[in-house]
Design a protein around this motif. Structure first.
Motif, short mmCIF file in Angstrom:
data_model
loop_
_atom_site.label_atom_id
_atom_site.label_comp_id
_atom_site.label_asym_id
_atom_site.label_seq_id
_atom_site.Cartn_x
_atom_site.Cartn_y
_atom_site.Cartn_z
N LEU A 73 51.88 -55.39 -16.80
CA LEU A 73 51.52 -54.27 -17.66
C LEU A 73 52.30 -54.40 -18.97
N ARG A 255 44.24 -58.45 -14.72
CA ARG A 255 45.49 -57.90 -15.26
C ARG A 255 45.22 -56.55 -15.93
N GLN A 256 46.14 -55.64 -15.77
CA GLN A 256 46.12 -54.33 -16.42
C GLN A 256 44.94 -53.47 -15.98
N LEU A 259 45.29 -49.75 -16.11
CA LEU A 259 45.18 -49.12 -17.43
C LEU A 259 43.75 -49.12 -17.93
#
Length: 282
Positions: A73, A255-256, A259
């Protein structure tokens, strides 16, 4: 006994399948790590024992577990309900001690990890992970159940980071990947074929689902196939030359994901979800 404690070549537990004789070596106190998998008399996994002996260094080898995130993150920062938490790359599951048990039918082993005050400081949810690892006919089946024991909905991603031995990266191929991928080294979309050509130079990329993925060692003829099941069906490929290994990793989200929301998984309070994959020696 199917499960015995061993001191050499390093402290571990050894599981031997009562039918096939296939062997697992497990280090529960180091992230529930399956460090070795011997299938049909051949060791399939790569494991750097020298690096493992230095606890200040991250492990290179075996099958590390990625939870509650895959990748990193920004600034290692996760905000939940307005509160910022520090959550390191790939989460904490690969660093914590797990509980090891023999399955009732002795067909494999169960590794379990539950939340503590330490985990909730980084990820404010109560959870239980139960991972069952079974050597079957020329394959390894891994089934992981994530339980949400929180009063709130729990977002997460899950992945495995297995290291597989190859004899020569320049004579190693992968088939079954999608034509396009996300190059993690540049965080940009890219064609997959040039990435595969760069295995000996080092790669890190993610592909969307496109069926099973096969790792082929042309020098020996050995083949290993990752067989996905949604939503555990993203494929990450990573090499770190000169190490003679390829990481072929199943992830649930990029990834991420926590979010961006891209393929983020969410469990309602009291709910659970089971994720499965299979590595077959062809």
């Amino acid at each position: 006994m199917a499960l015995t404690e061993k001191s050499a070549p390093y402290a571990h537990w050894e599981y031997v399948h009562p039918g096939s004789g296939d062997r697992l070596r497990i280090i529960p106190e180091r992230g529930g790590l399956v460090s070795e998998w011997c299938c049909g008399g051949r060791e399939v996994l790569y494991f750097d024992q020298q690096r493992y002996a230095d606890p200040s260094k991250s492990i290179r080898g075996g099958i590390p577990v990625l939870f509650p995130i895959c990748g990193n993150l920004p600034d290692d920062r996760l905000v939940v309900n307005g509160v910022a938490h520090t959550l390191a790359q790939h989460g904490f599951a690969r660093d914590l001690p797990w509980v090891l048990q023999l399955l009732d039918d002795q067909s494999g082993i169960r590794l379990s990890l539950q939340s503590t005050g330490q985990t909730e400081a980084a990820y404010p949810f109560a959870f239980l992970l139960e991972m069952e690892v079974r050597p079957v006919d020329q394959a390894l089946e891994i089934s992981t159940t994530i339980h949400n024991r929180s009063a709130d909905s729990m977002p997460f991603s899950f992945g495995l980071h297995p290291y597989f031995q190859v004899s020569d990266l320049s004579r190693t191929r992968l088939t079954g990947l999608a034509d396009r991928c996300l190059n993690h080294l540049e965080m940009a979309a890219a064609d997959t074929a040039p990435q595969l050509d760069r295995l000996p130079q080092g790669v890190d990329f993610l592909c969307q689902p496109n069926g099973p993925v096969t790792l082929i060692d042309d020098a020996t003829g050995a083949q290993l196939q990752l067989q996905h099941q949604a939503p555990f069906d993203l494929s990450v490929v990573w090499t770190e030359p000169p190490r003679p290994m390829v990481c072929l990793e199943p992830w649930t989200g990029p990834r991420q994901a926590l979010l961006s929301g891209d393929r983020k998984l969410v469990l309602d309070p009291g709910a659970q979800q089971t994720l499965t994959c299979r590595y077959a020696v062809l």
